[in-house]
Design an enzyme around this catalytic site. Structure first.
Site, PDB file in Angstrom:
ATOM      1  N   LEU A   1     -21.238  44.744  30.990  1.00 34.20           N
ATOM      2  CA  LEU A   1     -20.260  44.102  31.593  1.00 34.20           C
ATOM      3  C   LEU A   1     -20.595  42.604  31.855  1.00 34.20           C
ATOM      4  O   LEU A   1     -21.543  42.108  31.831  1.00 34.20           O
ATOM      5  CB  LEU A   1     -20.102  44.283  32.953  1.00 34.20           C
ATOM      6  CG  LEU A   1     -19.738  46.043  33.593  1.00 34.20           C
ATOM      7  CD1 LEU A   1     -19.463  46.104  34.729  1.00 34.20           C
ATOM      8  CD2 LEU A   1     -18.429  46.294  32.613  1.00 34.20           C
TER       9      LEU A   1
ATOM     10  N   CYS B   1     -26.263  36.870  40.662  1.00 34.84           N
ATOM     11  CA  CYS B   1     -26.002  36.346  39.425  1.00 34.84           C
ATOM     12  C   CYS B   1     -25.042  35.333  39.096  1.00 34.84           C
ATOM     13  O   CYS B   1     -25.634  34.153  38.382  1.00 34.84           O
ATOM     14  CB  CYS B   1     -25.289  37.591  38.395  1.00 34.84           C
ATOM     15  SG  CYS B   1     -23.757  38.187  39.138  1.00 34.84           S
TER      16      CYS B   1
ATOM     17  N   CYS C   1     -19.986  44.028  44.774  1.00 35.30           N
ATOM     18  CA  CYS C   1     -19.719  44.223  43.468  1.00 35.30           C
ATOM     19  C   CYS C   1     -19.992  45.606  42.992  1.00 35.30           C
ATOM     20  O   CYS C   1     -19.474  46.169  42.184  1.00 35.30           O
ATOM     21  CB  CYS C   1     -21.089  43.311  42.582  1.00 35.30           C
ATOM     22  SG  CYS C   1     -20.848  43.433  40.892  1.00 35.30           S
TER      23      CYS C   1
END
Length: 355
Positions: free
Chosen positions: A34, A199, A102
């Site tokens: 992803l 991230c 997430c």
């Protein structure tokens, strides 16, 4: 007929080894990577995941293993579901946990549905250190063998319907064993360092991240729990409940953040004992095991926190109040409260308050 499994291939040693093990077990393995953000560098000496280099590493691993590989650009979804959640949470005076959101909405939950519907996969596998088992007549998630790497906490919000599709090849291994397998079998990323940071913030603190987005922080008063004004804070986004360092105020004893009051833009501080509480409230609860089957419950309010034993709990409408056997220091509102029975993950919710 061999079962088809999609592996969330991040380009790291864990997911790469998971893909290797599944292929060795006879699965038809498909790697999916992803692309979630355009962050490629960290402003400190730590690795972040989901960078361009990670995508290239994932391609190398897929080629090495001889498996199909797809790169999916979900940046818009990630921005909407995770980054906006992070920003809005901090602006509301919370300490949000974007990694759990997430997993629920993107990396695990949505990817599992995509793998099943589009790629016709039987399973989704990840490099999480988690076990699965059958208890209470259903599939459950359990803490991984490596207690230092157990990541079940981050899946506490994943929907029940997704759990049945998940497999975790690394659940019965330690990190050292996984790295050894990767090295022995010459997997290209066997020496790659781990990713530690959120991230999309690239190693920035919440304060630094907000400034990088040109989102102004609103200064306000630092108030002792007695009502005495002690100084000024930089913006509530720069603090979290329980924080001691960085308050820049003088007092006869060490002070801690007791509460953030976004309505009046106040940072409430006090001595350590003011952090003690006998209960915590979680809302938006996700049940992985029906509540009527719960026994010997413990809770975990942050990753790697030692489980806290619960005396009793009270479920009303959309929230559950958990009463501790012994007083604990407050958990930060906005964080995830994962609930366990021994090593079985029963579910999780978002911490509303520690009273």
């Amino acid at each position: 007929m061999e079962k088809r499994v999609v592996v969330g291939l991040s380009g790291g040693v864990d997911s790469s080894t998971a893909a290797y093990l599944l292929k060795e077990q006879g699965f038809e393995v498909i790697g999916v990577t992803l692309k979630l953000s355009d962050v490629d560098e960290c402003n400190i000496d730590k690795q972040v995941c989901c960078s361009t280099k990670d995508i290239l590493d994932a391609k190398k691993v897929a080629s090495f293993l001889g498996i199909q590989h797809y790169v999916i650009d979900w940046q818009d979804i990630f921005r909407e579901k995770v980054i906006q959640y992070f920003i809005e949470g901090y602006k509301a005076g919370l300490t949000p946990n974007p990694c759990s959101i997430c997993n629920r909405d993107v990396k695990t939950g949505l990817l599992a549905k995509f793998a099943k519907k589009v790629l016709k996969a039987d399973f989704l596998a990840t490099g999480h250190y988690i076990k699965t088992d059958v208890h209470f007549g259903q599939k459950v998630l359990k803490r991984g063998k490596d207690t230092q790497k157990d990541q079940s906490y981050f899946l506490a919000l994943v929907e029940r319907e997704v759990i049945d599709m998940l497999i975790f090849p690394l659940g019965d291994y330690t990190k050292e064993e996984v790295r050894s397998i990767a090295e022995k079998n010459k997997i290209p990323v066997s020496q790659k360092s781990e990713s530690f940071e959120i991230c999309f913030t690239a190693g920035k603190t919440p304060e630094e991240y907000f400034k990088s987005l040109n989102i102004p922080l609103k200064e306000g008063k630092i108030v002792h729990i007695s009502g005495k004004v002690l100084g000024r804070h930089k913006g509530l986004e720069a603090y979290t409940v329980g924080q001691r360092k960085g308050l820049s105020v003088s007092w006869k004893e060490p002070l801690y953040v007791i509460e953030k009051n976004p309505e009046n833009n106040l940072l409430i501080v006090g001595e350590k004992d003011y952090l003690l509480t006998d209960k915590v409230v979680a809302k938006d609860f996700n049940f992985l095991v029906p509540i009527e089957k719960w026994e010997n419950v413990s809770v975990q309010g942050r990753y790697k926190q030692k489980p806290v034993e619960i005396e009793s709990f009270d479920y009303k409408e959309d929230s559950i109040t958990f009463y501790f056997k012994e007083k604990q220091y407050k958990f930060a509102p906005g964080q995830i409260l994962a609930v366990y029975q021994n090593d079985i993950l029963l579910g999780g919710g978002i911490i509303e308050r520690s009273i």
